[in-house]
Write a protein that holds these residues in place. Structure first.
Motif, PDB file in Angstrom:
ATOM      1  N   GLY A  92       0.800  -1.220   0.000  1.00 19.39           N
ATOM      2  CA  GLY A  92       0.000   0.000   0.000  1.00 19.39           C
ATOM      3  C   GLY A  92       0.831   1.267   0.000  1.00 19.39           C
ATOM      4  N   LEU A  93       2.065   1.150   0.471  1.00 23.36           N
ATOM      5  CA  LEU A  93       2.989   2.299   0.447  1.00 23.36           C
ATOM      6  C   LEU A  93       3.782   2.382  -0.854  1.00 23.36           C
ATOM      7  N   GLY A  94       3.515   1.457  -1.767  1.00 18.22           N
ATOM      8  CA  GLY A  94       4.196   1.489  -3.059  1.00 18.22           C
ATOM      9  C   GLY A  94       5.527   0.775  -3.085  1.00 18.22           C
ATOM     10  N   CYS A  95       5.758  -0.131  -2.137  1.00 20.98           N
ATOM     11  CA  CYS A  95       7.013  -0.874  -2.089  1.00 20.98           C
ATOM     12  C   CYS A  95       6.861  -2.199  -2.824  1.00 20.98           C
ATOM     13  N   HIS A  96       7.870  -2.578  -3.572  1.00 20.84           N
ATOM     14  CA  HIS A  96       7.951  -3.927  -4.116  1.00 20.84           C
ATOM     15  C   HIS A  96       8.324  -4.878  -2.968  1.00 20.84           C
ATOM     16  N   ILE A  97       7.843  -6.125  -3.049  1.00 20.35           N
ATOM     17  CA  ILE A  97       7.928  -7.021  -1.901  1.00 20.35           C
ATOM     18  C   ILE A  97       8.658  -8.310  -2.254  1.00 20.35           C
ATOM     19  N   LEU A  98       9.653  -8.657  -1.443  1.00 17.63           N
ATOM     20  CA  LEU A  98      10.220 -10.009  -1.432  1.00 17.63           C
ATOM     21  C   LEU A  98       9.761 -10.637  -0.124  1.00 17.63           C
ATOM     22  N   LEU A  99       8.918 -11.681  -0.224  1.00 16.50           N
ATOM     23  CA  LEU A  99       8.216 -12.224   0.931  1.00 16.50           C
ATOM     24  C   LEU A  99       8.652 -13.651   1.201  1.00 16.50           C
ATOM     25  N   VAL A 117      -1.072  -6.360  -3.767  1.00 18.54           N
ATOM     26  CA  VAL A 117       0.039  -6.008  -4.664  1.00 18.54           C
ATOM     27  C   VAL A 117      -0.476  -5.694  -6.067  1.00 18.54           C
ATOM     28  N   GLU A 118      -1.528  -6.396  -6.485  1.00 18.57           N
ATOM     29  CA  GLU A 118      -2.102  -6.093  -7.801  1.00 18.57           C
ATOM     30  C   GLU A 118      -2.755  -4.713  -7.799  1.00 18.57           C
ATOM     31  N   ARG A 119      -3.427  -4.364  -6.720  1.00 16.82           N
ATOM     32  CA  ARG A 119      -4.064  -3.056  -6.592  1.00 16.82           C
ATOM     33  C   ARG A 119      -3.013  -1.942  -6.600  1.00 16.82           C
ATOM     34  N   ALA A 120      -1.872  -2.199  -5.941  1.00 19.77           N
ATOM     35  CA  ALA A 120      -0.814  -1.188  -5.844  1.00 19.77           C
ATOM     36  C   ALA A 120       0.086  -1.157  -7.076  1.00 19.77           C
ATOM     37  N   GLY A 121       0.021  -2.210  -7.893  1.00 21.02           N
ATOM     38  CA  GLY A 121       0.879  -2.260  -9.073  1.00 21.02           C
ATOM     39  C   GLY A 121       2.343  -2.486  -8.753  1.00 21.02           C
ATOM     40  N   VAL A 122       2.619  -3.229  -7.662  1.00 20.85           N
ATOM     41  CA  VAL A 122       3.998  -3.515  -7.272  1.00 20.85           C
ATOM     42  C   VAL A 122       4.303  -4.990  -7.491  1.00 20.85           C
ATOM     43  N   SER A 401      11.301 -15.682 -11.241  1.00 21.00           N
ATOM     44  CA  SER A 401      10.754 -16.874 -11.889  1.00 21.00           C
ATOM     45  C   SER A 401       9.282 -17.115 -11.572  1.00 21.00           C
ATOM     46  N   SER A 402       8.713 -16.355 -10.649  1.00 20.38           N
ATOM     47  CA  SER A 402       7.290 -16.504 -10.356  1.00 20.38           C
ATOM     48  C   SER A 402       6.737 -15.192  -9.845  1.00 20.38           C
ATOM     49  N   GLY A 403       5.455 -14.988 -10.101  1.00 23.74           N
ATOM     50  CA  GLY A 403       4.770 -13.805  -9.613  1.00 23.74           C
ATOM     51  C   GLY A 403       3.761 -14.158  -8.547  1.00 23.74           C
ATOM     52  N   ALA A 404       2.933 -13.180  -8.209  1.00 24.75           N
ATOM     53  CA  ALA A 404       1.990 -13.348  -7.110  1.00 24.75           C
ATOM     54  C   ALA A 404       1.004 -14.475  -7.370  1.00 24.75           C
ATOM     55  N   ARG A 405       0.422 -14.521  -8.573  1.00 22.91           N
ATOM     56  CA  ARG A 405      -0.588 -15.534  -8.871  1.00 22.91           C
ATOM     57  C   ARG A 405       0.012 -16.937  -8.935  1.00 22.91           C
ATOM     58  N   GLU A 406       1.219 -17.043  -9.456  1.00 22.63           N
ATOM     59  CA  GLU A 406       1.881 -18.350  -9.495  1.00 22.63           C
ATOM     60  C   GLU A 406       2.124 -18.888  -8.082  1.00 22.63           C
ATOM     61  N   SER A 407       2.577 -18.014  -7.197  1.00 20.64           N
ATOM     62  CA  SER A 407       2.818 -18.447  -5.823  1.00 20.64           C
ATOM     63  C   SER A 407       1.517 -18.796  -5.118  1.00 20.64           C
TER      64      SER A 407
END
Length: 452
Positions: A92-99, A117-122, A401-407
């Motif tokens: 929500g703060l516009g940060c890209h995330i490694l989780l 993350v999809e809503r924020a575009g990160v 190698s993977s995005g949010a939906r893949e994970s």
């Protein structure tokens, strides 16, 4: 020369978070600019190592988020139960995330993370480090090149190791489902994700069996004490904490892990004190653990291919082992070496792509001389954080190698397997669980329900 590139904050300065930060600094492609860590000593060490000023050090992720956007990217390596909320907040703060995996401890929270993350575009990258090894790339290339024809079935084994299971999943932080999650998620979501990645499709149906069979009060030896340091049967017990942790002294890698989870005092007196006072000295038959110590997952893929995954505590601590059977050949791998049998010529070709499936180098780092395991993924961790930093620097998420939906898709396989295990049933997954570009099961309103 001072490091340049994207700025990165770390939420959770434990073993994994500290390792990622050191790699960012060593590679020189990014800058560590903030840290959130509840342990004051660990927080101070991290800040001093990376030159972070006091106003950029925080006692927790909430305080970091409250101060505004901390960096271009945030590495979240907090405890499992605190993965979803910081990921949502920093997105929500516009940060890209490694989780760190798992992305959440419930399916609903994992979906909330993805939507945030999809809503924020990160960018969101989950730490499925097994995807980033040369070993994995080689297996995918062999299958993609048609070396075994069409994959028909796969067998995959994760030999956790008797001492590793006792350390992390009986005495340690991942011993209870209500504190982190089921064993299949906290330990083996790596493996389920890896199977999805290698097979190129998400299972359509799953079944599972497993339970906590051994590490139970009724299996406690006669005369055993509540703690290993004071136990008369300790010398003959395979799960002796005294033997395990004292044997780490003098070994630079094992003093970091597993001993680092037990104590910061690298002396015999310090270790024994920790074993008498802390959770890691408890008898494995007198803990409050409830996660399984062995489990199998059976899978059917949309293509008709089948798979079986086995996790067991009752093994040497070793690399994952895999067999993939195809229409024109088969692949067998031990985590380091890969053998391919050609059905036309009968020839056997062997590859040693470097590194290993667990990311470390073979031969060292465990009490039985096996390879380093999940305490340190070494090369794979480095490759992952390098890819994340490069994605931020270039604006090109294809580095990952993977995005949010893949994970989310591979996590859903794990939750489906747990439903199957608890209900004694087969569970079908919905097409929504599949990442874009993978075969999907035809739409059916009954999908997602337990079959009779």
């Amino acid at each position: 020369m001072e490091n340049t590139g994207p700025t990165i904050a770390v939420a959770g300065a434990g073993l994994r978070g500290s390792g990622y930060a050191r790699r960012v600094r060593a590679a020189g492609r990014g800058r560590i600019v903030a840290v959130a860590e509840p342990d004051p000593a660990r927080r101070a060490r991290f800040a001093a190592e990376h030159g972070i000023p006091p106003e950029r050090t925080f006692p927790g992720w909430r305080e970091m988020a409250a101060a505004g956007r901390p960096a271009d990217g945030v590495v979240i390596t907090t405890q499992d139960a605190e993965h979803a909320e910081p990921a949502i907040a920093f997105a929500g703060l516009g940060c890209h995330i490694l989780l760190e995996k798992p992305m959440a401890t419930s399916e609903a929270d994992a979906l909330r993370v993805v939507e945030a993350v999809e809503r924020a575009g990160v960018v969101l990258a989950v730490c499925h480090v097994l995807r980033y090894t040369p070993y994995t790339r080689t297996i995918r290339e062999l299958i993609g090149a048609g070396r075994i024809g069409t994959p028909i079935s796969v067998q995959h084994l994760e030999p956790v190791g008797w001492w590793h299971h006792a350390h992390s999943y009986v005495r340690g932080n991942w011993r209870r489902e209500d504190g982190s999650g089921p064993m299949l998620m906290t330990k083996s979501c790596h493996d389920i994700d890896w199977l999805v990645h290698v097979m190129g499709e998400v299972p359509a149906r799953v079944g599972s069996f497993g339970r906590l069979s051994h590490f139970r009060p009724e299996n406690r030896p006669a005369g055993a004490a509540g703690r290993c340091a004071d136990c008369p049967v300790e010398p003959s017990c395979p799960y002796s904490a005294t033997r395990l942790y004292l044997s780490c002294l003098g070994d630079s890698e094992r003093e970091v892990w597993p001993l680092g989870a037990v104590t910061d005092d690298r002396t015999e007196d310090g270790v024994l004190r920790a074993l008498r006072e802390g959770p890691y000295g408890r008898c494995v038959y007198a803990c409050d653990n409830d996660v399984v110590d062995h489990q199998v997952v059976n899978m059917e893929f949309p293509s008709g291919a089948t798979g079986v995954f086995t996790m067991t505590a009752f093994s040497a601590a070793a690399q994952r082992q895999t067999r993939i059977f195809g229409t024109a050949g088969c692949v067998e791998g031990d985590g380091v070496r890969i053998s391919v049998r050609d059905f036309v010529t009968g020839e056997l070709e062997t590859f040693e792509p470097g590194g290993s499936l667990d990311g470390g180098s073979p031969g060292g780092g465990s009490p039985d001389g096996g390879a380093p395991l999940d305490g340190r993924h070494d090369h794979a961790d480095d490759a992952l954080i390098d890819a994340f930093t490069e994605a931020l620097a270039t604006g090109d998420p294809s580095q990952l190698s993977s995005g949010a939906r893949e994970s989310l898709a591979s996590h859903r396989v794990v939750w489906a397997a747990e439903r199957a295990r608890s209900r004694g049933a087969v569970v079908e997954l919905t097409p929504a669980a599949a990442p874009a570009g993978t075969p999907a099961v035809p739409a059916d309103p009954a999908k997602g329900t337990v079959l009779p």
